[in-house]
Motif scaffolding. Structure first.
Motif, PDB file in Angstrom:
ATOM      1  N   UNK A  73      -4.272 -17.508  -7.302  1.00  0.00           N
ATOM      2  CA  UNK A  73      -4.413 -15.945  -6.716  1.00  0.00           C
ATOM      3  C   UNK A  73      -3.163 -15.798  -6.040  1.00  0.00           C
ATOM      4  N   UNK A  74      -1.972 -16.734  -6.258  1.00  0.00           N
ATOM      5  CA  UNK A  74      -0.601 -16.206  -5.621  1.00  0.00           C
ATOM      6  C   UNK A  74       0.388 -15.377  -6.327  1.00  0.00           C
ATOM      7  N   UNK A  75       1.095 -14.726  -5.679  1.00  0.00           N
ATOM      8  CA  UNK A  75       2.174 -13.969  -6.225  1.00  0.00           C
ATOM      9  C   UNK A  75       3.398 -14.491  -6.517  1.00  0.00           C
ATOM     10  N   UNK A  76       3.974 -14.585  -7.550  1.00  0.00           N
ATOM     11  CA  UNK A  76       5.239 -15.370  -8.001  1.00  0.00           C
ATOM     12  C   UNK A  76       6.409 -14.480  -7.788  1.00  0.00           C
ATOM     13  N   UNK A  77       6.377 -13.081  -7.813  1.00  0.00           N
ATOM     14  CA  UNK A  77       7.409 -12.276  -7.649  1.00  0.00           C
ATOM     15  C   UNK A  77       6.792 -10.799  -7.549  1.00  0.00           C
ATOM     16  N   UNK A  78       7.895  -9.900  -7.002  1.00  0.00           N
ATOM     17  CA  UNK A  78       7.695  -8.561  -7.117  1.00  0.00           C
ATOM     18  C   UNK A  78       8.696  -7.708  -7.791  1.00  0.00           C
ATOM     19  N   UNK A  79       8.646  -6.998  -8.382  1.00  0.00           N
ATOM     20  CA  UNK A  79       9.321  -5.981  -9.004  1.00  0.00           C
ATOM     21  C   UNK A  79       9.170  -4.340  -8.436  1.00  0.00           C
ATOM     22  N   UNK A  80      10.267  -3.892  -8.018  1.00  0.00           N
ATOM     23  CA  UNK A  80      10.042  -2.608  -7.504  1.00  0.00           C
ATOM     24  C   UNK A  80      11.037  -1.789  -8.106  1.00  0.00           C
ATOM     25  N   UNK A  81      10.833  -0.451  -8.674  1.00  0.00           N
ATOM     26  CA  UNK A  81      11.712   0.502  -9.129  1.00  0.00           C
ATOM     27  C   UNK A  81      12.330   1.418  -8.100  1.00  0.00           C
ATOM     28  N   UNK A  82      13.624   1.452  -8.240  1.00  0.00           N
ATOM     29  CA  UNK A  82      14.530   2.291  -7.386  1.00  0.00           C
ATOM     30  C   UNK A  82      15.571   2.731  -8.076  1.00  0.00           C
ATOM     31  N   UNK A  83      16.284   3.934  -7.429  1.00  0.00           N
ATOM     32  CA  UNK A  83      17.335   4.460  -8.365  1.00  0.00           C
ATOM     33  C   UNK A  83      18.686   3.524  -8.438  1.00  0.00           C
ATOM     34  N   UNK A  84      18.944   2.892  -7.205  1.00  0.00           N
ATOM     35  CA  UNK A  84      19.965   2.111  -7.056  1.00  0.00           C
ATOM     36  C   UNK A  84      19.731   0.656  -6.955  1.00  0.00           C
ATOM     37  N   UNK A  85      19.309  -0.258  -7.706  1.00  0.00           N
ATOM     38  CA  UNK A  85      19.046  -1.739  -7.620  1.00  0.00           C
ATOM     39  C   UNK A  85      19.850  -2.178  -6.499  1.00  0.00           C
ATOM     40  N   UNK A  86      21.043  -2.172  -6.673  1.00  0.00           N
ATOM     41  CA  UNK A  86      22.041  -2.911  -5.962  1.00  0.00           C
ATOM     42  C   UNK A  86      21.829  -2.691  -4.493  1.00  0.00           C
ATOM     43  N   UNK A  87      21.674  -1.335  -4.226  1.00  0.00           N
ATOM     44  CA  UNK A  87      21.664  -0.871  -2.821  1.00  0.00           C
ATOM     45  C   UNK A  87      20.408   0.151  -2.761  1.00  0.00           C
ATOM     46  N   UNK A  88      19.247  -0.292  -2.645  1.00  0.00           N
ATOM     47  CA  UNK A  88      17.980   0.408  -2.428  1.00  0.00           C
ATOM     48  C   UNK A  88      17.799   1.163  -1.400  1.00  0.00           C
ATOM     49  N   UNK A  89      18.468   0.888  -0.104  1.00  0.00           N
ATOM     50  CA  UNK A  89      18.588   1.487   1.208  1.00  0.00           C
ATOM     51  C   UNK A  89      17.295   1.918   1.506  1.00  0.00           C
ATOM     52  N   UNK A  90      16.907   3.296   1.992  1.00  0.00           N
ATOM     53  CA  UNK A  90      15.673   3.473   2.464  1.00  0.00           C
ATOM     54  C   UNK A  90      14.676   3.623   1.585  1.00  0.00           C
ATOM     55  N   UNK A  91      14.728   3.469   0.310  1.00  0.00           N
ATOM     56  CA  UNK A  91      13.540   3.125  -0.921  1.00  0.00           C
ATOM     57  C   UNK A  91      12.948   1.963  -0.471  1.00  0.00           C
ATOM     58  N   UNK A  92      13.444   1.152   0.198  1.00  0.00           N
ATOM     59  CA  UNK A  92      12.894  -0.283   0.384  1.00  0.00           C
ATOM     60  C   UNK A  92      11.916   0.016   1.619  1.00  0.00           C
ATOM     61  N   UNK A  93      11.820   0.906   2.278  1.00  0.00           N
ATOM     62  CA  UNK A  93      11.136   1.234   3.231  1.00  0.00           C
ATOM     63  C   UNK A  93       9.430   1.314   2.797  1.00  0.00           C
ATOM     64  N   UNK A  94       9.588   2.044   1.556  1.00  0.00           N
ATOM     65  CA  UNK A  94       8.135   2.218   1.047  1.00  0.00           C
ATOM     66  C   UNK A  94       7.322   0.939   0.649  1.00  0.00           C
ATOM     67  N   UNK A  95       7.937  -0.218   0.652  1.00  0.00           N
ATOM     68  CA  UNK A  95       7.423  -1.738   0.485  1.00  0.00           C
ATOM     69  C   UNK A  95       6.538  -2.009   1.611  1.00  0.00           C
ATOM     70  N   UNK A  96       7.007  -1.543   3.049  1.00  0.00           N
ATOM     71  CA  UNK A  96       6.073  -1.908   4.018  1.00  0.00           C
ATOM     72  C   UNK A  96       4.777  -1.139   3.848  1.00  0.00           C
ATOM     73  N   UNK A  97       4.565  -0.250   3.329  1.00  0.00           N
ATOM     74  CA  UNK A  97       3.259   0.382   2.948  1.00  0.00           C
ATOM     75  C   UNK A  97       2.557  -0.173   1.641  1.00  0.00           C
ATOM     76  N   UNK A  98       3.374  -0.592   0.807  1.00  0.00           N
ATOM     77  CA  UNK A  98       2.822  -0.756  -0.621  1.00  0.00           C
ATOM     78  C   UNK A  98       2.479  -2.410  -0.837  1.00  0.00           C
ATOM     79  N   UNK A  99       3.150  -2.964  -0.223  1.00  0.00           N
ATOM     80  CA  UNK A  99       2.793  -4.674  -0.443  1.00  0.00           C
ATOM     81  C   UNK A  99       1.693  -5.266   0.336  1.00  0.00           C
TER      82      UNK A  99
END
Length: 463
Positions: A60-86
């Motif tokens: 039941x473990x997670x191997x990896x996570x993929x998260x869609x953003x506009x700029x994958x190299x510099x997601x910036x504040x888009x990464x803040x959404x993961x605090x709520x979604x993960x």
């Protein structure tokens, strides 16, 4: 929020998070193997912004996570959404160091929750393990300042009155070796703060003027003034119930300058810091000030009251006059001042008013760099005619402009009480996030203080 971030550990048990877009998703899935590709196809995951895919591993473990953003190299504040979604667990971002620092800040800011009144709040959340090059102490300074501002704004007025707001300032400055003086009640009249007294005298909780100082007297003087109206009924020009719902946040200016002060002192910036907060409740009683009253001010100008629901600029005017008298190099005030600012720019973009072109350009640059936006509006002097009074030196609201330019005329009113400061800047903030955004949970918000902190570090350097 600091607890959301973990120092690097020797093991590699943290689940990797890969930022992708629609163009890079296929290659990333190919790296993860055929099973991951099949899982993504089954879930319809294409890397679109905001989409999340948890790739399962053994059991039941997670191997990896993929998260869609506009700029994958510099997601910036888009990464803040993961605090709520993960889901709960320990993760690491697959990013370069600079981008990882920005994303870690966004993640931590997004993890904020105001839990003071929750009976049971033991739900575990996701945590982020950062690389060794990420400065957790520097991030912690910013997170603590933002957290203080958010906590203060979120606290209801029954538990945060003028006394409690003053005590918060006293405790904060004592923690860092500063000093605080509080002028209370009738003493405000004796010491020359008649408008602070007038606004707060109707409440059974006495008004206060908080004057806190920290740092070496030989260092450049930086003074912050924050509107501390702990609750605003509107006074005799009473607000409708719908407009009173969020009025616990009317001390958002004070909350923000205290949050910024916490950052400045924790970072030991080489400035002589002064924070002035007029802490009042705009209540209704027989002692309330009235529309049409003419009030004296600390500066000596007489002020005609056009509407008692525009009380914030009155208490700020006395506080600014005090701050300006010692000619600080930099004088910044912050206030949840006008609905007109929200009409003009919405809740996410606070207007900035200043005559200092260099300061405005510097702050705009810092705001963009740290993703803490402001937008400059003009101190349009011809609109001073809207503040004219037939019975006093000035009217405190726009009474003849058909409701035009409310945020500008409020700034112009404040400008009349500043003449000695090297640079003066006024920020008309909202202090609230109406609905969840990445890194910005619904509720009290720190606005522009990360940008101002970056400017101060640039301007004055480290101690």
């Amino acid at each position: 929020m600091r607890s959301a971030l973990l120092a690097p550990a020797p093991d590699q048990t943290a689940i990797p998070v890969h930022f992708v877009d629609t163009a890079s998703t296929s290659a990333r899935l190919a790296d993860l193997g055929a099973e991951a590709e099949a899982w993504a196809a089954a879930n319809g995951f294409d890397g679109a912004a905001g989409r999340l895919l948890i790739v399962p591993g053994e059991g039941l473990t997670a191997r990896a996570v993929l998260f869609g953003v506009r700029e994958p190299a510099r997601p910036g504040f888009a990464a803040g959404e993961l605090a709520r979604k993960l889901p709960a667990g320990i993760y690491r971002f697959e990013l370069e160091e600079t981008a990882q620092t920005d994303a870690a800040l966004a993640f931590a800011l997004g993890s904020y929750r105001f839990t003071r009144y929750l009976r049971d709040d033991e739900r575990p959340g996701p945590r982020l393990m950062v690389d060794a090059g990420v400065d957790l102490d520097a991030l912690g300074i910013v997170l603590d300042g933002v957290g203080l501002a958010r906590d203060l704004i979120n606290t209801p007025a029954n538990d945060l009155g003028p006394a409690e707001l003053a005590e918060t300032a006293r405790d904060l400055f004592a923690l860092h070796g500063g000093t605080t003086r509080v002028i209370e009640g009738e003493a405000l009249l004796a010491e020359g703060f008649p408008m602070v007294h007038a606004v707060g005298r109707a409440s059974d909780r006495a008004p206060r003027l908080v004057d806190a100082q920290w740092g070496d007297e030989e260092h450049p003087k930086v003074t912050l003034v924050g509107k501390g109206v702990v609750f605003d009924t509107g006074g005799l020009d009473i607000k409708p119930a719908s407009a009173m719902t969020l009025m616990k946040k009317d001390m958002g200016g004070a909350a923000n300058v205290l949050g910024l002060a916490a950052m400045i002192m924790a970072a030991h910036l080489p400035v002589r810091l002064r924070v002035i907060v007029p802490a009042v409740e705009n209540a209704i009683s027989g002692a309330a000030f009235r529309p049409g009253d003419v009030l004296p001010s600390r500066k000596g100008l007489s002020v005609e009251i056009g509407n008692t629901d525009a009380e914030g600029r009155l208490v700020l005017a006395d506080a600014l006059a005090l701050a300006d008298a010692e000619s600080p190099e930099l004088l910044i005030d912050m206030a949840t001042l006008t609905g007109a600012a929200r009409v003009a720019l919405g809740p996410e973009l606070p207007p900035l008013f200043t005559d200092d072109e260099t300061f405005a350009a510097h702050l705009a640059s810092c705001a963009e760099t740290v993703d803490d936006p402001v937008w400059r509006l003009p101190l349009w002097r011809p609109y001073e005619r809207y503040l004219e009074s037939r019975v006093a030196d000035i009217n405190h609201i726009n009474t003849s402009g058909a409701g035009f330019a409310g945020s500008i005329t409020a700034a112009l009113f404040l400008a009349r009480f500043v003449e000695n400061a090297g640079t003066w800047a006024h920020l008309d903030i909202y202090g609230w996030t109406p609905s969840d955004r990445p890194g910005h949970p619904t509720g009290g918000e720190a606005q522009a203080i990360r940008a101002l902190f970056a400017l101060l570090r640039d301007r004055y350097g480290e101690a």
